[in-house]
Scaffold this motif. Structure first.
Motif, PDB file in Angstrom:
ATOM      1  N   ILE A   1      74.013  37.745  33.195  1.00 20.81           N
ATOM      2  CA  ILE A   1      74.210  37.178  34.588  1.00 20.81           C
ATOM      3  C   ILE A   1      75.389  37.647  35.206  1.00 20.81           C
ATOM      4  N   LEU A   2      76.638  37.764  34.374  1.00 21.23           N
ATOM      5  CA  LEU A   2      77.902  38.501  34.604  1.00 21.23           C
ATOM      6  C   LEU A   2      77.898  39.752  35.101  1.00 21.23           C
ATOM      7  N   LEU A   3      77.122  40.530  34.281  1.00 22.87           N
ATOM      8  CA  LEU A   3      76.791  42.165  34.548  1.00 22.87           C
ATOM      9  C   LEU A   3      76.036  42.413  36.109  1.00 22.87           C
ATOM     10  N   SER A   4      74.907  41.347  36.059  1.00 24.88           N
ATOM     11  CA  SER A   4      74.353  41.602  37.313  1.00 24.88           C
ATOM     12  C   SER A   4      75.114  41.245  38.463  1.00 24.88           C
ATOM     13  N   GLN A   5      75.981  40.389  38.464  1.00 24.28           N
ATOM     14  CA  GLN A   5      76.999  39.950  39.558  1.00 24.28           C
ATOM     15  C   GLN A   5      77.863  41.160  39.840  1.00 24.28           C
ATOM     16  N   VAL A   6      78.377  41.875  38.743  1.00 24.62           N
ATOM     17  CA  VAL A   6      79.405  42.696  39.024  1.00 24.62           C
ATOM     18  C   VAL A   6      78.719  44.086  39.668  1.00 24.62           C
ATOM     19  N   ILE A   7      77.722  44.519  38.915  1.00 19.79           N
ATOM     20  CA  ILE A   7      77.130  45.836  39.486  1.00 19.79           C
ATOM     21  C   ILE A   7      76.036  45.468  40.684  1.00 19.79           C
ATOM     22  N   GLY A   8      76.028  44.315  41.153  1.00 15.05           N
ATOM     23  CA  GLY A   8      75.281  44.017  42.386  1.00 15.05           C
ATOM     24  C   GLY A   8      76.142  43.765  43.734  1.00 15.05           C
ATOM     25  N   LEU A   9      77.610  44.007  43.348  1.00 20.40           N
ATOM     26  CA  LEU A   9      78.463  44.146  44.562  1.00 20.40           C
ATOM     27  C   LEU A   9      78.031  45.126  45.440  1.00 20.40           C
ATOM     28  N   ASP A  10      78.138  45.086  46.809  1.00 25.24           N
ATOM     29  CA  ASP A  10      77.672  45.942  47.620  1.00 25.24           C
ATOM     30  C   ASP A  10      78.181  47.259  47.582  1.00 25.24           C
ATOM     31  N   PHE A  11      79.347  47.647  47.271  1.00 29.10           N
ATOM     32  CA  PHE A  11      80.174  48.695  46.671  1.00 29.10           C
ATOM     33  C   PHE A  11      79.779  49.655  45.452  1.00 29.10           C
ATOM     34  N   VAL A  12      78.905  48.837  44.583  1.00 31.46           N
ATOM     35  CA  VAL A  12      78.387  49.466  43.562  1.00 31.46           C
ATOM     36  C   VAL A  12      76.918  49.513  43.541  1.00 31.46           C
ATOM     37  N   LEU A  13      75.793  48.781  43.396  1.00 30.61           N
ATOM     38  CA  LEU A  13      74.469  48.966  43.564  1.00 30.61           C
ATOM     39  C   LEU A  13      73.902  48.121  44.372  1.00 30.61           C
ATOM     40  N   GLY A  14      74.497  47.128  44.686  1.00 31.05           N
ATOM     41  CA  GLY A  14      74.053  46.164  45.818  1.00 31.05           C
ATOM     42  C   GLY A  14      74.064  46.378  47.294  1.00 31.05           C
ATOM     43  N   ASN A  15      73.524  47.559  47.630  1.00 33.74           N
ATOM     44  CA  ASN A  15      73.798  48.029  49.000  1.00 33.74           C
ATOM     45  C   ASN A  15      72.196  48.794  49.486  1.00 33.74           C
ATOM     46  N   ASP A  16      72.075  49.245  50.662  1.00 34.38           N
ATOM     47  CA  ASP A  16      71.053  49.777  51.301  1.00 34.38           C
ATOM     48  C   ASP A  16      70.366  50.872  50.544  1.00 34.38           C
TER      49      ASP A  16
END
Length: 503
Positions: free
Chosen positions: A182-197
């Motif tokens: 869960i923590l890993l998904s939250q961190v790499i899901g940040l918009d400046f990592v992978l959570g972007n368009d």
């Protein structure tokens, strides 16, 4: 080295490899939340409901207007389905845990289902190539089906290979891997990592990555000796498996325990889920197992995560998303605390401390939410209550229900019990997810009073009905429940069950 209590390298590899399935489960739980707005935009584009005005509003500061444009009814429906289908898949597949685990063994069972995770990852990772709403929903459904199986197979395998002295600590690693995921998904899901368009589909596609690694590592793992001896009657293979898991030691005492359990299992029928539900022989263990899982899901932990961002914003945290990640870090740290304590303090004690502490925190949350507009410092009360609530959850009620079910049941009914408890967990998770917004709208800040009452009820039940399993063999744990039953009637019912099973 005669006791076989040491932790060998092979045992560490086997537990780590199995826990990769739990890591994948946790990642899949958390990954869908961070890129919600981006995914909704791509759904809208695919459905033809994304207008030029929506694009202009998205780039403007008028976030409210943008939200209204994006939230077309079709987008809302497909997004809700993307979230809910995961739990539905888990509910369905959790019934098959016992069948898969017994079909080819625990290790081959985990290996067989990995193709589901890889397929799900490919569907989501390639979702921009076709209709993303169809691809993501399909991938989430398959991933949910996989996670329903792995959430039962992993605790079953770890519980059966772990030395008695470390069974609690190693069993807790299932929950530790989930919260790390869960923590890993939250961190790499940040918009400046992978959570972007540009990269959101890669973020979702990585859900299947742990299964690839696990597929290469599982052939290195020994099969459960309890499965080999008690279910298949292969004593020599069980002996080899014990030597691989525990190193050079005399396995006579372990084999003797398995022999007695096998004799008991031969007197028992291979218990189906239906038999387990209606038989009074296992009713006490089953009620305890189901209540443990219900205490996990009905504790209000999901409500805490629902409220956390708003509470952090109210307290003046400029970037609430980082505070929410902080909650994820607390999750991980206190699961590690549970790993250290569970075989010293005991399952029952940690669960009681956890539920009691959560009950107090739920009351504090209610007070904080009620008066945060009147007194600014009340937001900090709520914030502290959030961190403490999560800490108490991960000390006991979070990790312990996953592995205690395997401890409560002997080999005969164990697969069916784990399947039923897993289904209870997934179903209650789904119901809470679907009904919580309505309960929250109805009770507002008093919603945590409801959870405080539930937590108090679960605390009283566990104090009165749940025995301590720390340091006991499976045979000794079963004996605790047998003392409370009328033996002649139970023996007659066991014989009747066996006769119907043989038929």
């Amino acid at each position: 080295m005669e006791t076989g209590k040491q932790l060998s390298g092979t045992l560490a590899i086997a537990v780590f490899t199995a826990a990769l399935g739990s890591l994948q489960y946790g990642y899949s739980l958390g990954v869908i939340n961070a890129p919600q707005k981006v995914i909704e935009k791509h759904y809208a584009l695919s459905l033809g409901v994304w207008s030029e005005r929506s694009a202009l509003l998205e780039n403007s500061t008028d976030e409210e207007g943008s939200s209204e444009e994006i939230k077309h009814p079709s987008v809302i429906m497909y997004w809700s389905l993307s979230v809910a289908i995961f739990s539905i898949g888990g509910m369905v597949s959790s019934f098959l845990v016992g069948f898969i685990g017994d079909l080819k063994g625990r290790v081959k069972g985990m290996l067989m289902i990995n193709f589901l995770a890889v397929a799900a990852g490919l569907f989501m990772g390639l979702s921009r190539m076709w209709k993303p709403h169809i691809m993501v929903i399909t991938g989430r459904a398959i991933m949910g089906f996989y996670c329903g199986l792995t959430s039962g197979l992993v605790p079953m395998y770890i519980g059966e290979i772990a030395p008695k002295a470390y069974r609690g600590a190693l069993g807790t690693l299932h929950q530790l891997a989930i919260v790390i995921g869960i923590l890993l998904s939250q961190v790499i899901g940040l918009d400046f990592v992978l959570g972007n368009d540009e990269m959101w589909h890669v973020l979702l596609g990585l859900s299947g990555a742990p299964a690839v690694l696990q597929t290469f590592m599982l052939p290195l793992c020994p099969e459960s000796p309890r499965y080999l001896y008690i279910l298949l009657g292969k004593e020599q293979e069980a002996r080899k498996s014990l030597h691989r898991l525990k190193g050079a030691y005399d396995p006579s005492s372990d084999l003797e325990e398995m022999r007695r359990e096998k004799e008991e299992a031969d007197r028992e029928p291979r218990v189906s889920i239906r038999s387990l539900i209606f038989s009074s022989v296992y009713r006490q263990q089953l009620v305890v197992a189901l209540m443990m899982h219900l205490s996990q899901q009905l504790s209000g932990i999901n409500a805490i995560f629902y409220y956390s961002t708003a509470i952090f914003a109210q307290a003046g945290v400029s970037q609430p998303v980082y505070a929410t990640i902080g909650v994820g870090v607390i999750n991980t740290v206190f699961t590690l605390v549970s790993v250290a304590l569970v075989d010293r303090t005991g399952r029952r004690t940690l669960t009681l401390v956890g539920l009691g502490g959560m009950c107090c925190c739920a009351v504090a949350m209610t007070v904080g939410l009620k008066f945060q507009n009147d007194f600014s410092w009340m937001s900090y009360v709520s914030m502290v209550a959030i961190f403490l609530f999560v800490s108490f959850f991960e000390i006991g009620p979070g990790p312990i229900p996953w592995f205690i079910v395997a401890e409560l049941f002997s080999q005969g009914p164990r697969p069916a019990a784990i399947a039923l408890a897993g289904c209870c967990n997934w179903t209650s998770n789904f119901i809470i997810g679907m009904t919580f917004p309505y309960i929250q709208a109805w009770l507002d800040c008093y919603v945590f009073v409801l959870f405080a009452v539930l937590l108090l009820g679960f605390t009283i039940f566990i104090y009165l009905r749940v025995p301590e399993t720390k340091g006991k063999t499976f045979e000794e744990i079963a004996a605790v429940f047998q003392k409370k039953r009328r033996i002649p009637k139970d023996n007659a019912e066991l014989q009747q069950l066996k006769t119907s099973s043989d038929a």
